[in-house]
Each structure stands twice: as C-alpha cells, then as structure tokens.
Design a protein around this motif. Structure first.
Motif, short mmCIF file in Angstrom:
data_model
loop_
_atom_site.label_atom_id
_atom_site.label_comp_id
_atom_site.label_asym_id
_atom_site.label_seq_id
_atom_site.Cartn_x
_atom_site.Cartn_y
_atom_site.Cartn_z
N SER A 95 0.86 -1.19 0.00
CA SER A 95 0.00 0.00 0.00
C SER A 95 0.89 1.24 0.00
O SER A 95 2.09 1.16 -0.30
CB SER A 95 -0.93 -0.01 1.21
N THR A 96 0.32 2.39 0.33
CA THR A 96 1.11 3.62 0.35
C THR A 96 1.09 4.24 1.74
O THR A 96 0.20 3.97 2.55
CB THR A 96 0.56 4.65 -0.65
N PHE A 97 2.11 5.07 1.98
CA PHE A 97 2.16 5.89 3.19
C PHE A 97 2.23 7.35 2.76
O PHE A 97 3.03 7.71 1.90
CB PHE A 97 3.38 5.55 4.05
N THR A 98 1.38 8.18 3.38
CA THR A 98 1.36 9.61 3.10
C THR A 98 1.65 10.38 4.38
O THR A 98 1.11 10.06 5.45
CB THR A 98 0.01 10.06 2.53
N GLY A 99 2.51 11.37 4.29
CA GLY A 99 2.82 12.24 5.42
C GLY A 99 2.78 13.69 4.99
O GLY A 99 2.84 14.01 3.80
N GLN A 100 2.68 14.57 5.99
CA GLN A 100 2.71 16.00 5.74
C GLN A 100 3.84 16.61 6.55
O GLN A 100 3.91 16.44 7.76
CB GLN A 100 1.38 16.66 6.12
N VAL A 101 4.74 17.31 5.88
CA VAL A 101 5.87 17.95 6.53
C VAL A 101 5.42 19.28 7.12
O VAL A 101 4.83 20.11 6.42
CB VAL A 101 7.04 18.17 5.56
N LEU A 102 5.70 19.47 8.42
CA LEU A 102 5.32 20.69 9.12
C LEU A 102 6.54 21.36 9.72
O LEU A 102 7.46 20.70 10.21
CB LEU A 102 4.32 20.39 10.24
N SER A 103 6.55 22.69 9.70
CA SER A 103 7.54 23.50 10.40
C SER A 103 6.80 24.50 11.25
O SER A 103 6.05 25.34 10.73
CB SER A 103 8.46 24.22 9.40
N GLU A 104 6.95 24.39 12.56
CA GLU A 104 6.21 25.22 13.51
C GLU A 104 4.72 25.18 13.21
O GLU A 104 4.01 26.18 13.28
CB GLU A 104 6.75 26.65 13.51
N GLY A 105 4.22 23.98 12.86
CA GLY A 105 2.81 23.75 12.62
C GLY A 105 2.31 24.10 11.24
O GLY A 105 1.13 23.84 10.92
N GLU A 106 3.17 24.67 10.39
CA GLU A 106 2.76 25.08 9.05
C GLU A 106 3.33 24.13 8.00
O GLU A 106 4.45 23.66 8.12
CB GLU A 106 3.22 26.51 8.77
N VAL B 75 5.18 22.55 4.83
CA VAL B 75 6.43 22.91 4.16
C VAL B 75 6.37 22.40 2.73
O VAL B 75 6.36 21.18 2.50
CB VAL B 75 7.64 22.32 4.89
N ALA B 76 6.32 23.29 1.77
CA ALA B 76 6.35 22.93 0.36
C ALA B 76 7.78 22.73 -0.11
O ALA B 76 8.70 23.41 0.35
CB ALA B 76 5.66 24.01 -0.47
N GLY B 77 7.99 21.77 -1.01
CA GLY B 77 9.30 21.57 -1.60
C GLY B 77 10.34 20.97 -0.69
O GLY B 77 11.53 21.05 -0.98
N ALA B 78 9.91 20.34 0.41
CA ALA B 78 10.88 19.68 1.30
C ALA B 78 11.39 18.40 0.66
O ALA B 78 10.63 17.65 0.04
CB ALA B 78 10.23 19.36 2.65
N GLU B 79 12.68 18.15 0.82
CA GLU B 79 13.28 16.91 0.33
C GLU B 79 13.20 15.86 1.43
O GLU B 79 13.71 16.07 2.53
CB GLU B 79 14.73 17.14 -0.08
N ILE B 80 12.53 14.74 1.14
CA ILE B 80 12.34 13.68 2.13
C ILE B 80 13.15 12.47 1.71
O ILE B 80 12.89 11.86 0.67
CB ILE B 80 10.84 13.29 2.27
#
Length: 260
Positions: A161-172, A174-179
C-alpha cells in the motif's frame, strides 16, 4: 519564500549528511501486555548497515499518550551499538505502556557536528506504539519545531500500500521539502547491541527521495515489510548552531506488515 529556501538548502546538503537517521527502535509496534517497552536510541546508517555516529544524551525524550506528555529522560542509560562498520555510544530507554491507545515516542537530540562537512544535524524524531488496537494520538501533530504528520496509521501499514505524510515546520506545511526514505535493513539486537543480519541491500542510484507538494504532502509506495524511516531534510526553522550551518530535520518511523 520558505519553499525556495528549502530547495536551495537541499541542493547544497552533502550526500553524507543525507544518510544519517536517528532510530527509536522497539522490537514491535503493537504491544500485547502492559509493561515497560525497551527503546534503543541509535544514530546510524540503517539502509547500508554502515557507520554509527556517537549519540549524546538527548535534549528531550518523551511519549505522548491521550494527549499527555510522559517524560522518559530518567529511563535513559548509556549503551553502545555496533552497526557493522564501527561501534559508538547509544542509549537504551523504556516506555511504560499501561493503558490502551497510542504512545507517540519523541526524541529531540543534541545537534550532531558532522566534521567532514562542517555542519550540524538535528533530527527531531517520532515513532509509534499501540496497545489493544485503540487509536488515540497517531493522527495529531505533537507541536514540534518540525515534524512529519502521518495520514496513515504508522504502526500497521500494509506492505504494497502507500504511506502519506505532511511535513510541518512550527505547525505550518512545508512545500518543496526533500524527504529521504530509508529501510531498516538490519534491525538492532538488544542482546548483542549490534546489527542483525541485513534483510535488504541499498538501492542503486543512491538515496530514495520524495519532494513534498505545495501543501507539504508526500506519498510513498511501501514495497517491503519492516521499519521505514522518512527524514525531511532542513525542514525546521533553526538553520544555525554555534555559528555553523544546522540541518534541522523531521524524522518519522513506520512499521509495514505483510497481509496473511
């Protein structure tokens, strides 16, 4: 502006720095009986079963259960870990898992100085335990400087299956983060304080990488059972430590299982 700065920083980050992963290792994520669950804190290259970095005592080590913080710093005892290439200091702690529900493990380490690249790395790390299959905390942010919020229950992801996460910085978001994405190819042994036999080899082409979208989301297809780590590089607000560059990363570990 934040995403442009992250993209520039990611382009400059050295390959060696991108391979580091802080582990909060437990032998399983689903806990059947109440009691203290041992946790190994290791700073390692888990996909290549490679170099182990020396881990200082963390700034913080705690669990969140039903929204309440459980300080675990007093449970930490110094240890060592042999990752295949070398041995270095690590720590062993414990999580008192008593009631049903989720236990979100959080480690805020001391910044680690990578001498070969002349920069510091701080990987703010989350992992998850659950007792009696009652979900309580896994889908909530923990208010960290930077973190990855899971959109799939992280302790029983189905292989294939897939795993989805959301990158946050101080609760906001983050677009364009390298994971960077890594598989724990050799799980640590509590008995020997060393890596077990590898169950996978590194992929050709270097690190597996995803980029977060405009709202901070990324998705990864999980091909193999076991522990998977995701590190959003330089996603945190702090960019300097003791006059040198700091990569403040958000790390999350999930457990994938085969269907029977």
């Amino acid at each position: 502006m934040k995403s442009l700065m992250l993209a520039a920083a990611a382009a400059l980050l050295p390959v060696a720095a991108q391979a580091h992963f802080l582990l909060q290792y437990t032998t399983d994520t689903m806990i059947d009986r109440p009691g203290d669950v041992p946790v190994k804190l290791i700073f390692w290259h888990p996909m290549t079963v490679g170099h182990v970095m020396a881990l200082d005592k963390p700034q913080e080590f705690y669990a969140i259960h039903n929204g309440e913080k459980i300080d675990l710093m007093d449970t930490l005892t110094p240890s060592t870990f042999n990752g295949g290439e070398n041995e270095n200091p690590a720590f062993i702690g414990a999580v008192p898992v008593k009631r049903s529900g989720d236990y979100v493990l959080v480690t805020v380490p001391q910044p680690y100085y990578e001498e070969t690249e002349d920069l510091y790395i701080q990987q703010i790390t989350k992992a998850y335990l659950n007792r009696n299959e009652l979900p309580t905390d896994w889908d909530q942010p923990q208010g960290l400087k930077t973190e990855i919020l899971p959109l799939n229950k992280p302790y029983n992801v189905i292989t294939g299956s897939t795993f989805t996460g959301q990158v946050l910085s101080e609760g906001e978001p983050v677009a364009g983060a390298e994971i960077e994405i890594e598989y724990m190819a050799a799980e640590p042994s509590f008995e020997t304080n060393a890596a077990s036999d590898p169950q996978a080899k590194p992929m050709p082409g270097g690190a597996v990488v995803a980029i977060s979208d405009a709202n901070g989301y990324f998705t990864f297809g999980v091909p193999k059972a076991g522990y998977w780590g995701f590190a959003a590089l330089g996603s945190g607000p702090d960019t300097e430590h003791e006059g040198k560059e700091l990569s403040q990363d958000a790390v999350i570990w999930i457990r994938a299982r085969d269907m029977e």
